[in-house]
Write an enzyme that holds these catalytic residues in place. Structure first.
Site, PDB file in Angstrom:
ATOM      1  N   SER A 130      20.916  -5.532   6.156  1.00  0.00           N
ATOM      2  CA  SER A 130      20.749  -4.525   7.216  1.00  0.00           C
ATOM      3  C   SER A 130      21.095  -5.095   8.580  1.00  0.00           C
ATOM      4  CB  SER A 130      19.305  -4.013   7.247  1.00  0.00           C
ATOM      5  OG  SER A 130      19.055  -3.126   6.200  1.00  0.00           O
ATOM      6  N   ASP A 138       0.831  -1.192   0.000  1.00  0.00           N
ATOM      7  CA  ASP A 138       0.000   0.000   0.000  1.00  0.00           C
ATOM      8  C   ASP A 138       0.872   1.251   0.000  1.00  0.00           C
ATOM      9  OD1 ASP A 138      -2.745   1.036   0.135  1.00  0.00           O
ATOM     10  OD2 ASP A 138      -2.131   1.867   2.072  1.00  0.00           O
ATOM     11  N   HIS A 174      13.287  -0.701  12.307  1.00  0.00           N
ATOM     12  CA  HIS A 174      14.532  -1.082  11.645  1.00  0.00           C
ATOM     13  C   HIS A 174      15.746  -0.606  12.443  1.00  0.00           C
ATOM     14  CE1 HIS A 174      17.633  -1.149   8.446  1.00  0.00           C
ATOM     15  NE2 HIS A 174      16.888  -2.091   7.897  1.00  0.00           N
TER      16      HIS A 174
END
Length: 543
Positions: A451, A239, A280
């Site tokens: 990451s 989205d 994150h």
């Protein structure tokens, strides 16, 4: 009928990941002692016990950090020159009340950027202002090249929007259907089992497909609550890509209130170092510095003397070069000795500004650790930014480490399938799959990605700079690379369907970063800038 077909397609292809039986802390472990190819952080900590160390600040340039997390609050950097909450720039560094870092994607009024365009959209918008309603005829050679790029950007964006529309609709419909089932049962996701869903009785065809979706996912060991959480994340991801990332009409920068093309601007943003979505950055911070000895959460690779400085720079979208450059400079100026950068993008219109910041960090003896990216492809200087090679030159940064991701399986699946790779441009691999660490609100979760691999290496760097403070950043880089544990395995090449390659061909070192071997080598080095000898201590050859 179309909605039901979309739901059915989802039901037959849903492949939400099952929970692994691998221990949560596998990435801290040692292959000799625990059978998992972790970074041997526990072994390094035991070896260093009782030795003197200094506090080292690690800057996490990321989405933000939950500085009040139960497993992080005791290791958050505090600016000694600032008086909290007085609205004054006490230390005269240009940033008011920067107590725990700074937020370069926030506004002076306290608002924060969450979603952002991708760089391709920003490049398109810049050219659209010039070439909209024009054709190629009559343009000079330089303008024709720009016009061709403009049309290429436009085509890419429109194609992506066409792809995203049905996918976003699919996830929205399946979640709506499951929400309807939850309402029918009067239960929250955490209280629902696969059996509860299987026992639902309804003539509604969507409920039948919900049953199939849940059965497919839970057959592999995923709980309903985990399935629901993954569906929420997937729906939000697609989205947001459609509404924000690939939407040329969306402009988030008005929140910041600066001119993003004015690279001389430094003093903008606010002091909200957490922001609206710090999952994150909080996860990355736990890997580096999760508090040791508190019997909760995780033990960060960097040991007990690390302090995390949060420099919020990365939105849900592509970070801006201006912000990255300013974030690096802020971290350097405020005492960081290691900077973790778990982000990247496919274009860098102001790379010179980032290069100058890299040089600034190198000049001030700061190590930069960067994630190689999650596209499962060969990393090049043209497809992933930032990188260590200066614009238009062959010279590279001497205090930069590029990190790929490994899995917990010491076999042909060792290279994480999503990891980028390159024998020249990726320096080393580190654990990056199913990594359990901190997320906001005193929670924990497993994330995948380079990451997660980069902060493993940033943690090792912090450990070295803490226990061996005489080492320079360049030496720390060399020690991490030279102490990487070689891997003599053929592995599935990331991004391929079973193609095999020697693990050593995926990075410059051909090995896995390891805290214990790095510590041992640092002891041998004794502050001298020299290469590792062939007759090195046999204890460095772990596996």
């Amino acid at each position: 009928m179309k909605q039901l077909l979309l739901l059915l397609a989802f039901a037959t292809t849903v492949g939400l990941s099952a929970q692994s039986s691998v221990p949560d802390n596998w990435w801290e472990l040692d292959r000799d002692e625990n059978s998992y190819p972790g970074v041997s952080a526990e072994r390094a900590e035991t070896y260093l016990s009782g030795k003197q160390a200094e506090t080292v600040v690690v800057a996490v340039i990321d989405s933000g950090v939950d500085i009040e997390h139960e497993d992080l609050k005791d290791i958050i950097w505090t600016n000694p020159g600032e008086i909290p909450g007085n609205g004054i720039d006490d230390d005269n560094n240009g940033y008011v009340d920067d107590i725990h870092g700074w937020n370069f994607i926030g506004g002076a009024d306290g608002r924060n950027v969450n979603y952002e365009n991708l760089e391709i959209v920003r490049l398109y918008n810049k050219l659209d202002a010039k070439y909209n309603n024009r054709n190629r005829d009559g343009l000079n050679k330089k303008e024709k090249a720009e016009y061709d790029r403009y049309q290429e950007y436009k085509s890419t964006i429109e194609k992506k929007q066409e792809e995203l529309g049905p996918t976003a609709m699919q996830y929205e419909m399946i979640k709506t259907a499951i929400d309807g089932a939850l309402e029918q049962m009067g239960k929250e996701p955490a209280d629902v089992t696969a059996e509860d869903i299987a026992e639902l009785e309804s003539e509604d065809q969507t409920i039948a497909i919900v049953k199939q979706v849940v059965a497919n996912a839970t057959a592999g060991g995923t709980t309903f609550a985990e399935l629901y959480e993954q569906l929420e994340g997937a729906q939000e991801y697609f989205d947001s890509q459609l509404k924000y990332n690939y939407n040329p009409e969306f402009d988030a920068r008005e929140i910041v209130g600066d001119d993003p093309t004015n690279l001389k601007q430094r003093n903008y943003g606010n002091n909200d170092v957490e922001g609206p979505d710090a999952a994150h950055g909080t996860h990355v911070s736990g890997i580096i510095a999760g508090v040791h000895g508190n019997d909760i959460g995780v033990n960060g690779v960097g040991g007990t003397y690390v302090r995390i400085m949060s420099v919020r720079t990365v939105p849900n979208g592509d970070e801006r070069d201006k912000d990255v450059a300013n974030a690096i400079r802020y971290a350097v100026d405020n005492g960081a000795k290691v900077i973790n950068m778990s982000f990247g993008k496919g274009a860098s219109p102001y790379k010179d500004a980032v290069d100058d910041a890299m040089k600034y960090a190198q000049k001030h003896d700061v190590l930069l650790v960067h994630a190689a990216g999650n596209d499962g492809k060969l990393l090049t200087l043209e497809n992933n930014y930032p990188n260590d090679t200066y614009q238009g030159k062959r010279r590279t940064g001497k205090t930069w480490i590029e990190v790929g991701a490994a899995s917990s399986s010491y076999d042909d699946n060792l290279a994480a399938p999503f990891s980028n790779y390159n024998k020249k441009y990726v320096d080393v691999f580190a654990p990056g799959a199913q990594i359990y660490s901190t997320i906001p609100d005193d929670q924990y979760a497993k994330f995948d990605g380079t990451s997660m691999a980069a902060p493993m290496v940033a943690g090792i760097a912090a450990l070295l700079r803490s226990y061996f403070p005489d080492l320079k950043a360049k030496q720390v880089k060399e020690i991490i690379e030279q102490s990487a544990v070689p891997v003599d395995l053929e592995v599935v090449k990331p991004g391929t369907d079973g193609e095999k390659v020697k693990f050593g061909e995926l990075s410059a070192t051909g090995g896995l970063a390891n805290a214990f071997t790095a510590v041992k080598l640092a002891e041998q080095t004794k502050g001298k800038n020299r290469k590792l000898r062939d007759d090195r201590d046999p204890s460095l050859r772990l596996y």
